[in-house]
Design an enzyme around this catalytic site. Structure first.
Site, mmCIF file in Angstrom:
data_model
loop_
_atom_site.group_PDB
_atom_site.id
_atom_site.type_symbol
_atom_site.label_atom_id
_atom_site.label_comp_id
_atom_site.label_asym_id
_atom_site.label_seq_id
_atom_site.Cartn_x
_atom_site.Cartn_y
_atom_site.Cartn_z
ATOM 1 N N LYS A 91 -8.238 15.107 -6.267
ATOM 2 C CA LYS A 91 -7.380 15.305 -7.442
ATOM 3 C C LYS A 91 -6.869 16.740 -7.491
ATOM 4 O O LYS A 91 -5.697 16.993 -7.772
ATOM 5 C CB LYS A 91 -8.127 14.939 -8.727
ATOM 6 C CG LYS A 91 -8.413 13.451 -8.849
ATOM 7 C CD LYS A 91 -7.108 12.643 -8.913
ATOM 8 C CE LYS A 91 -7.322 11.158 -8.875
ATOM 9 N NZ LYS A 91 -6.061 10.396 -8.755
ATOM 10 N N ASN A 139 -19.848 3.182 -14.414
ATOM 11 C CA ASN A 139 -19.532 3.937 -15.623
ATOM 12 C C ASN A 139 -20.172 3.302 -16.850
ATOM 13 O O ASN A 139 -20.485 2.110 -16.871
ATOM 14 C CB ASN A 139 -18.018 4.038 -15.806
ATOM 15 C CG ASN A 139 -17.372 4.800 -14.660
ATOM 16 O OD1 ASN A 139 -16.535 4.261 -13.951
ATOM 17 N ND2 ASN A 139 -17.792 6.030 -14.445
ATOM 18 N N LEU A 140 -20.352 4.138 -17.855
ATOM 19 C CA LEU A 140 -21.138 3.737 -19.022
ATOM 20 C C LEU A 140 -20.577 2.505 -19.743
ATOM 21 O O LEU A 140 -21.306 1.533 -19.969
ATOM 22 C CB LEU A 140 -21.235 4.927 -19.997
ATOM 23 C CG LEU A 140 -22.033 4.655 -21.264
ATOM 24 C CD1 LEU A 140 -23.494 4.385 -20.926
ATOM 25 C CD2 LEU A 140 -21.923 5.834 -22.224
ATOM 26 N N ASP A 166 0.848 -1.187 0.000
ATOM 27 C CA ASP A 166 0.000 0.000 0.000
ATOM 28 C C ASP A 166 0.887 1.242 0.000
ATOM 29 O O ASP A 166 1.830 1.312 0.798
ATOM 30 C CB ASP A 166 -0.859 -0.053 1.281
ATOM 31 C CG ASP A 166 -2.038 0.888 1.209
ATOM 32 O OD1 ASP A 166 -1.835 2.042 0.783
ATOM 33 O OD2 ASP A 166 -3.144 0.464 1.570
ATOM 34 N N SER A 218 -7.613 14.430 -13.205
ATOM 35 C CA SER A 218 -8.860 14.046 -13.867
ATOM 36 C C SER A 218 -9.576 15.276 -14.391
ATOM 37 O O SER A 218 -9.461 16.366 -13.815
ATOM 38 C CB SER A 218 -9.751 13.346 -12.839
ATOM 39 O OG SER A 218 -11.073 13.261 -13.310
ATOM 40 N N TYR A 237 -14.051 13.017 -4.523
ATOM 41 C CA TYR A 237 -13.034 12.401 -5.392
ATOM 42 C C TYR A 237 -12.315 13.490 -6.193
ATOM 43 O O TYR A 237 -11.080 13.541 -6.234
ATOM 44 C CB TYR A 237 -13.696 11.387 -6.330
ATOM 45 C CG TYR A 237 -12.822 11.008 -7.492
ATOM 46 C CD1 TYR A 237 -11.707 10.200 -7.304
ATOM 47 C CD2 TYR A 237 -13.084 11.493 -8.777
ATOM 48 C CE1 TYR A 237 -10.880 9.873 -8.371
ATOM 49 C CE2 TYR A 237 -12.270 11.169 -9.845
ATOM 50 C CZ TYR A 237 -11.168 10.371 -9.641
ATOM 51 O OH TYR A 237 -10.351 10.056 -10.697
ATOM 52 N N ARG A 284 -29.023 11.320 -13.463
ATOM 53 C CA ARG A 284 -28.271 10.897 -12.275
ATOM 54 C C ARG A 284 -27.787 12.152 -11.548
ATOM 55 O O ARG A 284 -27.222 13.051 -12.178
ATOM 56 C CB ARG A 284 -27.074 10.052 -12.744
ATOM 57 C CG ARG A 284 -26.161 9.574 -11.652
ATOM 58 C CD ARG A 284 -25.130 8.565 -12.174
ATOM 59 N NE ARG A 284 -24.176 9.140 -13.119
ATOM 60 C CZ ARG A 284 -23.139 8.473 -13.624
ATOM 61 N NH1 ARG A 284 -22.919 7.212 -13.291
ATOM 62 N NH2 ARG A 284 -22.319 9.046 -14.485
#
Ligand code: UD1
Length: 336
Positions: free
Chosen positions: A151, A197-198, A57, A123, A147, A290
């Site tokens: 980043k 995710n798609l 880790d 991201s 999240y 969503r």
């Protein structure tokens, strides 16, 4: 030697392979929290090389210290992080602890070992809901979930570090939506549990593992009413990392770049491209939007092309074909 953290994950594994194919020496670390040891065998088969790997880790200083003692590490590509947007809102402390704690631990040990070349997995979500597309790197930064905050904070920590010591060289890579898989069908995306995710969802419907795809709204302000994103083939994305670490090693100044194709495709475009590849219809049902979704964004990737000489070259059709090959050959992912 290049250290890859999160080396057996989706983007990590594809980058590891491209680095080996480009002749780089690599050591990988992963705790398998969201990946499988089977990746190691597949990468050995694809590269024809024996891999250097340690299970551990990045939040554990003892493991990292041992790694830096054992190998002469010249640069680090840091993928290891938690990445589920919804979970980050439910468990923010876990996300800050892991994504920020892991980064700080890694940077401390790099500094102690005189290693200051870094590639950071950022991201597009640092832009939040961008005012206009194509999105440039100097757009406003306003992430909308924990999240995305981790980043942006990661970027800020690295920028402060660079300001404190000009020997640091950092490539900040802002990914758009990676999909697809290696063309061999041996490595690909294998999300634990139910995917959000798609692309993995479309694959599962096509494979009959799910009845239908829920489309989150068809009343967005986009050409066909469904959400538009900049999908990028994961192998193109991996090659962006090869270019970025080579750029950093050449001693050029730090850089921040979008890694996307510059083209936006809608949910329906992705479904149709998949249908073409699979040769049968994919059942869809339109449901409510969503929470937290945005209508449309896509990258301006021109800075990455100008500075890195990198450009995404694989089409949406190829992303779907390679994603489908991975799904068909590994119906249950690496457990297959
Ligand atoms: C999200 C994250 C992003 C992350 C990416 C890949 C945000 C703002 N962004 O992007 O940081 O890098 O995941 O992990 O959360 N869709 C459906 N039905 C589905 C699933 C998705 O219609 O079952 C639609 C979404 O509404 C969206 C598009 O497909 O328009 C893409 O969704 P998704 O793959 O989840 O990625 P993002 O939300 O763009």
């Amino acid at each position: 030697m290049i250290l890859l953290t999160g080396a057996t994950g989706y983007i990590g594994s594809h980058t590891w392979l491209e680095l080996l194919l480009a002749g780089h020496q690599v050591v990988g670390i992963d705790n398998f929290v969201n990946s499988s040891p089977v990746v190691l065998k597949r990468l050995e088969a694809l590269s024809g090389k024996k891999l250097n790997f340690i299970q551990g880790d990045v939040c554990d200083p003892i493991v990292l210290e041992a790694l830096f003692k054992k190998h002469a590490i010249k640069g680090v590509i840091h993928f290891a992080a938690l990445k589920a947007v919804g979970e980050s809102s439910a468990k923010p402390i876990l996300y800050y602890e892991n994504n920020i704690g892991g980064l700080i631990n890694l940077l401390q040990i790099m500094q102690e070992n005189d290693c200051r070349n870094f590639v950071f997995s950022s991201s597009a979500c640092v832009y939040g809901d961008p005012e206009k597309s194509p999105v440039k790197e100097d757009s406003d930064l306003k992430p909308e979930n924990p999240y995305g905050q981790t980043k942006l904070m990661g970027e800020q920590i690295l920028r402060d570090l660079e300001a404190s010591d000009p020997r640091w060289r950092v490539a900040y890579l802002r990914y758009f939506n990676p999909i697809g898989a290696h063309e061999s069908g041996l490595i690909g995306e294998d999300p634990m549990g139910v995917p959000n995710n798609l692309a993995p969802l479309v694959s599962r419907v096509a494979a009959g593992r799910m009845d239908e795809l829920n489309i989150y709204g068809d009343d967005w302000d986009t050409p066909d009413g469904t959400g538009v994103r900049d999908y990028i083939h994961v192998v193109d994305l991996a090659n962006g990392h090869v270019k970025a670490i080579e750029y950093i090693f050449s001693g050029k100044p730090s850089l921040t770049v979008n890694l996307g194709t510059g083209v936006g495709y809608s949910v329906m475009d992705v479904v149709r491209a998949y249908e073409d590849v699979v040769g049968q219809p994919i059942r869809c049902k339109v449901i409510d939007r969503r929470p937290g979704d945005v209508a449309l964004y896509f990258a301006d990737p021109s800075r990455a092309e100008a500075l890195l000489g990198w450009k995404a070259v694989r089409s949406l059709k190829q992303m779907c074909a390679d994603g489908w090959r991975w799904q068909s050959q590994n119906p249950l992912g690496y457990k297959s």
